[in-house]
Design a protein around this motif. Structure first.
Motif, mmCIF file in Angstrom:
data_model
loop_
_atom_site.group_PDB
_atom_site.id
_atom_site.type_symbol
_atom_site.label_atom_id
_atom_site.label_comp_id
_atom_site.label_asym_id
_atom_site.label_seq_id
_atom_site.Cartn_x
_atom_site.Cartn_y
_atom_site.Cartn_z
ATOM 1 N N LYS A 42 -0.677 -6.836 -6.576
ATOM 2 C CA LYS A 42 -2.017 -6.330 -6.865
ATOM 3 C C LYS A 42 -3.035 -6.883 -5.871
ATOM 4 N N ALA A 43 -2.920 -8.164 -5.557
ATOM 5 C CA ALA A 43 -3.865 -8.781 -4.620
ATOM 6 C C ALA A 43 -3.717 -8.176 -3.229
ATOM 7 N N ARG A 44 -2.473 -7.955 -2.796
ATOM 8 C CA ARG A 44 -2.259 -7.366 -1.475
ATOM 9 C C ARG A 44 -2.797 -5.939 -1.414
ATOM 10 N N LEU A 45 -2.630 -5.202 -2.503
ATOM 11 C CA LEU A 45 -3.156 -3.835 -2.531
ATOM 12 C C LEU A 45 -4.678 -3.848 -2.450
ATOM 13 N N PHE A 46 -5.313 -4.753 -3.147
ATOM 14 C CA PHE A 46 -6.764 -4.866 -3.104
ATOM 15 C C PHE A 46 -7.239 -5.124 -1.680
ATOM 16 N N HIS A 47 -6.602 -6.073 -1.014
ATOM 17 C CA HIS A 47 -7.016 -6.413 0.352
ATOM 18 C C HIS A 47 -6.678 -5.283 1.325
ATOM 19 N N PHE A 84 0.836 -1.210 0.000
ATOM 20 C CA PHE A 84 0.000 0.000 0.000
ATOM 21 C C PHE A 84 0.870 1.258 0.000
ATOM 22 N N VAL A 85 1.874 1.290 0.860
ATOM 23 C CA VAL A 85 2.737 2.468 0.937
ATOM 24 C C VAL A 85 3.494 2.677 -0.363
ATOM 25 N N LEU A 86 4.065 1.598 -0.890
ATOM 26 C CA LEU A 86 4.856 1.733 -2.110
ATOM 27 C C LEU A 86 3.990 2.140 -3.302
ATOM 28 N N HIS A 87 2.780 1.594 -3.409
ATOM 29 C CA HIS A 87 1.937 1.882 -4.567
ATOM 30 C C HIS A 87 1.147 3.183 -4.414
ATOM 31 N N ASP A 88 0.371 3.286 -3.344
ATOM 32 C CA ASP A 88 -0.561 4.406 -3.232
ATOM 33 C C ASP A 88 0.080 5.666 -2.661
#
Length: 209
Positions: free
Chosen positions: A188-193, A163-167
């Motif tokens: 992608k799956a971890r970001l979704f969750h 989340f931190v790295l992507h968003d």
């Protein structure tokens, strides 16, 4: 090289709040300048070592702060990151930007540090405590920023990292996969969750307002 690290990593900048994403304390370097600077640092040039540190320390600290949520841990993570980076600098092949390479090391250091902190906290907690601990009064939180920070801190480490790295930092899933050693699909799956858990937690906050 370790003596050089001790000279360079002397004072992580005093930043009371995480800086704006994707900034550095020093001037931006193009890839040619970066190659020259790394070569000079490998040759033992103290000025080059300091320039590498100055150009990237705030970005590394910012990432560490976003991961850890605490200034003291962020400073430790930043220092350990540069110690490891200077030790491993001979292995840097310029296949990615130096900042990306440093952030990969920072993520690894941060995850290891936070895992150790969590294990220590579990050992320190009395065995008869936990069930009767009062829930925090979320209505006392001053604003959404604090609530969001608390929600991010509550994420599992792997989900928090993605989340931190992507968003927050703006990395792609391919870059995150390279940094964490996972497939892009897993990122992608971890970001979704992670996003789903944050929405759920912040919805609970809103219901208490």
């Amino acid at each position: 090289m370790f003596d050089a690290v001790a000279r360079v990593v002397g004072a992580v900048p005093a930043v009371s709040r995480a800086p704006t994403p994707r900034t550095t304390t020093g001037p931006a370097l193009d890839r040619a300048d970066e190659r020259s600077l790394v070569a000079r640092a490998l040759g033992g040039d103290p000025a080059a070592e300091r320039a590498v540190y100055d150009a990237h320390v705030e970005g590394v600290y910012r990432l560490a702060y976003r991961m850890a949520g605490r200034d003291d841990l962020a400073r430790d993570i930043t220092q350990d990151t540069f110690i490891r980076a200077f030790e491993r600098l001979p292995t840097f092949r310029h296949e990615a930007a130096l900042s990306t390479w440093l952030h990969r090391i920072a993520v690894s250091v941060a995850l290891n540090t936070l895992q150790q902190v969590q294990r220590f906290a579990r050992r320190e907690a009395p065995l008869d405590e936990g069930g009767d601990a009062p829930a925090p009064d979320r209505r006392a939180d001053p604003d959404l920023r604090d609530r969001m920070a608390a929600a991010i801190d509550a994420l599992p480490l792997g989900h928090r990292a993605v989340f931190v790295l992507h968003d927050v930092e703006g990395y792609t899933h391919v870059e995150i996969g390279a940094a964490l050693g996972i497939p892009a699909g897993t990122s992608k799956a971890r970001l979704f969750h992670a996003r789903a858990r944050l929405r759920e937690r912040l919805a609970a906050f809103r219901r208490l307002d």
